[in-house]
Write an enzyme that holds these catalytic residues in place. Structure first.
Site, short mmCIF file in Angstrom:
data_model
loop_
_atom_site.label_atom_id
_atom_site.label_comp_id
_atom_site.label_asym_id
_atom_site.label_seq_id
_atom_site.Cartn_x
_atom_site.Cartn_y
_atom_site.Cartn_z
N ARG A 183 -40.80 -8.69 -88.16
CA ARG A 183 -41.93 -9.59 -88.38
C ARG A 183 -43.04 -8.96 -89.20
O ARG A 183 -43.67 -9.60 -90.01
CB ARG A 183 -42.51 -10.04 -87.03
CG ARG A 183 -41.61 -10.99 -86.28
CD ARG A 183 -42.03 -11.09 -84.85
NE ARG A 183 -41.96 -9.77 -84.24
CZ ARG A 183 -42.43 -9.47 -83.06
NH1 ARG A 183 -43.05 -10.37 -82.35
NH2 ARG A 183 -42.30 -8.25 -82.58
N SER A 237 -42.50 -13.91 -77.96
CA SER A 237 -42.30 -14.67 -76.72
C SER A 237 -43.54 -14.57 -75.83
O SER A 237 -43.94 -15.54 -75.19
CB SER A 237 -41.06 -14.17 -75.99
OG SER A 237 -39.93 -14.38 -76.80
N LYS A 283 -38.82 -5.16 -69.37
CA LYS A 283 -39.93 -6.12 -69.44
C LYS A 283 -39.93 -7.03 -68.22
O LYS A 283 -38.87 -7.44 -67.76
CB LYS A 283 -39.78 -6.99 -70.68
CG LYS A 283 -40.05 -6.28 -71.97
CD LYS A 283 -39.93 -7.29 -73.09
CE LYS A 283 -40.04 -6.63 -74.44
NZ LYS A 283 -39.71 -7.59 -75.51
N HIS A 304 -36.88 -16.85 -83.42
CA HIS A 304 -35.50 -16.41 -83.16
C HIS A 304 -34.50 -17.38 -83.79
O HIS A 304 -33.50 -16.97 -84.38
CB HIS A 304 -35.24 -16.35 -81.64
CG HIS A 304 -36.06 -15.36 -80.90
ND1 HIS A 304 -36.83 -15.71 -79.80
CD2 HIS A 304 -36.24 -14.02 -81.05
CE1 HIS A 304 -37.45 -14.64 -79.33
NE2 HIS A 304 -37.10 -13.61 -80.06
N1 COA Z 1 -39.44 -14.42 -83.96
C1 COA Z 1 -40.20 -14.44 -82.89
N2 COA Z 1 -40.33 -13.41 -82.05
C2 COA Z 1 -39.63 -12.32 -82.33
C3 COA Z 1 -38.81 -12.22 -83.45
C4 COA Z 1 -38.73 -13.34 -84.29
N3 COA Z 1 -37.97 -13.33 -85.39
N4 COA Z 1 -38.26 -11.00 -83.46
C5 COA Z 1 -38.71 -10.36 -82.39
N5 COA Z 1 -39.54 -11.15 -81.71
C6 COA Z 1 -40.31 -10.82 -80.52
C7 COA Z 1 -39.63 -11.16 -79.25
O1 COA Z 1 -39.95 -12.47 -78.85
C8 COA Z 1 -40.18 -10.12 -78.33
O2 COA Z 1 -41.45 -10.57 -77.86
P1 COA Z 1 -42.07 -10.06 -76.48
O3 COA Z 1 -42.21 -8.58 -76.59
O4 COA Z 1 -43.36 -10.77 -76.42
O5 COA Z 1 -41.08 -10.46 -75.40
C9 COA Z 1 -40.41 -8.92 -79.24
O6 COA Z 1 -40.47 -9.42 -80.52
C10 COA Z 1 -39.29 -7.91 -79.30
O7 COA Z 1 -38.40 -8.12 -78.35
P2 COA Z 1 -36.86 -8.36 -78.50
O8 COA Z 1 -36.40 -8.73 -79.86
O9 COA Z 1 -36.48 -9.28 -77.42
O10 COA Z 1 -36.35 -6.95 -78.31
P3 COA Z 1 -36.58 -6.06 -77.08
O11 COA Z 1 -37.41 -4.93 -77.58
O12 COA Z 1 -37.07 -6.79 -75.89
O13 COA Z 1 -35.10 -5.65 -76.79
C11 COA Z 1 -33.00 -4.54 -77.21
C12 COA Z 1 -34.45 -4.74 -77.60
C13 COA Z 1 -32.53 -5.39 -76.07
C14 COA Z 1 -32.21 -4.90 -78.41
C15 COA Z 1 -32.88 -3.03 -76.90
O14 COA Z 1 -33.74 -2.70 -75.85
C16 COA Z 1 -31.46 -2.66 -76.50
O15 COA Z 1 -30.60 -2.55 -77.34
N6 COA Z 1 -31.21 -2.43 -75.20
C17 COA Z 1 -29.89 -2.08 -74.69
C18 COA Z 1 -29.83 -0.62 -74.23
C19 COA Z 1 -29.49 0.28 -75.37
O16 COA Z 1 -28.47 0.21 -76.02
N7 COA Z 1 -30.40 1.21 -75.61
C20 COA Z 1 -30.28 2.16 -76.68
C21 COA Z 1 -30.92 1.63 -77.92
S1 COA Z 1 -31.20 2.98 -79.01
#
Ligand code: COA
Length: 165
Positions: free
Chosen positions: A92, A130, A43, A19
């Protein structure tokens, strides 16, 4: 000229070097990045929202170009309220693409003025998530190359407490 602001959303449970890499590279493009922790993520989390905010703020050493916040509800509404037009995300692997593509398209449909910008994750972090960091840390594996030092200490403490319970 107005400030170029991007919102970098996610669950950040906890923030990793992957991140941080996206934020650092994002700062080459934008004047300000708002790291926005989603409150309504489905989550199951290890760290509370407040703990995650604290870890993110400490990891960025109070860089004035990085803001840390939380949001509820639709991401695109939050982005517009921040005076931003760009959502920053890291990709990724090919496996990330389909999910990210769907969300980016829906977000664009919800608010046409909001664009999603993807940065390819740097090679050393391609495998990082994560969840994988939490698993390694709780099994006493080395995580010093995967997370900032403050996160490593917080993980060790959490894992120790969980084992005591
Ligand atoms: N390096 C390391 N890890 C990374 C990474 C990077 N560059 N990019 C993504 N990841 C990992 C994260 O650590 C996470 O790992 P985990 O699943 O083990 O926790 C995973 O990839 C993806 O998670 P994250 O980037 O945190 O996204 P998310 O899927 O948890 O959340 C939101 C996505 C919050 C952006 C999305 O759910 C959202 O916009 N919610 C708001 C509601 C909304 O508007 N909904 C309509 C959307 S259409």
């Amino acid at each position: 000229m107005s400030k170029r602001i991007a919102v970098y959303p996610g669950s950040f449970d906890p923030i990793t070097n992957g991140h941080m890499d996206i934020v650092e590279r994002g700062l080459e493009i934008f004047d300000e990045i708002v790291i926005a922790v989603a409150r309504n993520s489905e989550k199951k989390s290890l760290f509370t929202i407040e703990e995650r905010l604290h870890l993110i703020a400490e990891a960025h050493c109070n860089d004035p170009r990085v803001k840390v916040d939380t949001f509820d509800g639709l991401l695109v509404d939050y982005v517009v309220n921040q005076g931003a037009r760009v959502i920053l995300r890291g990709l990724r692997a090919v496996s990330d693409f389909e999910y990210e593509f769907q969300i980016a398209q829906m977000n664009h449909k919800l608010r046409r003025e909001v664009e999603t910008l993807f940065l390819m994750t740097s090679v050393p972090y391609g495998y990082l998530s994560s969840s994988i960091v939490k698993e390694v840390a709780c099994l006493n594996g080395p995580v010093e190359t995967l997370v900032p030092p403050i996160v490593r200490a917080a993980l060790a403490e959490k894992c120790r407490k969980m084992k005591e319970e």
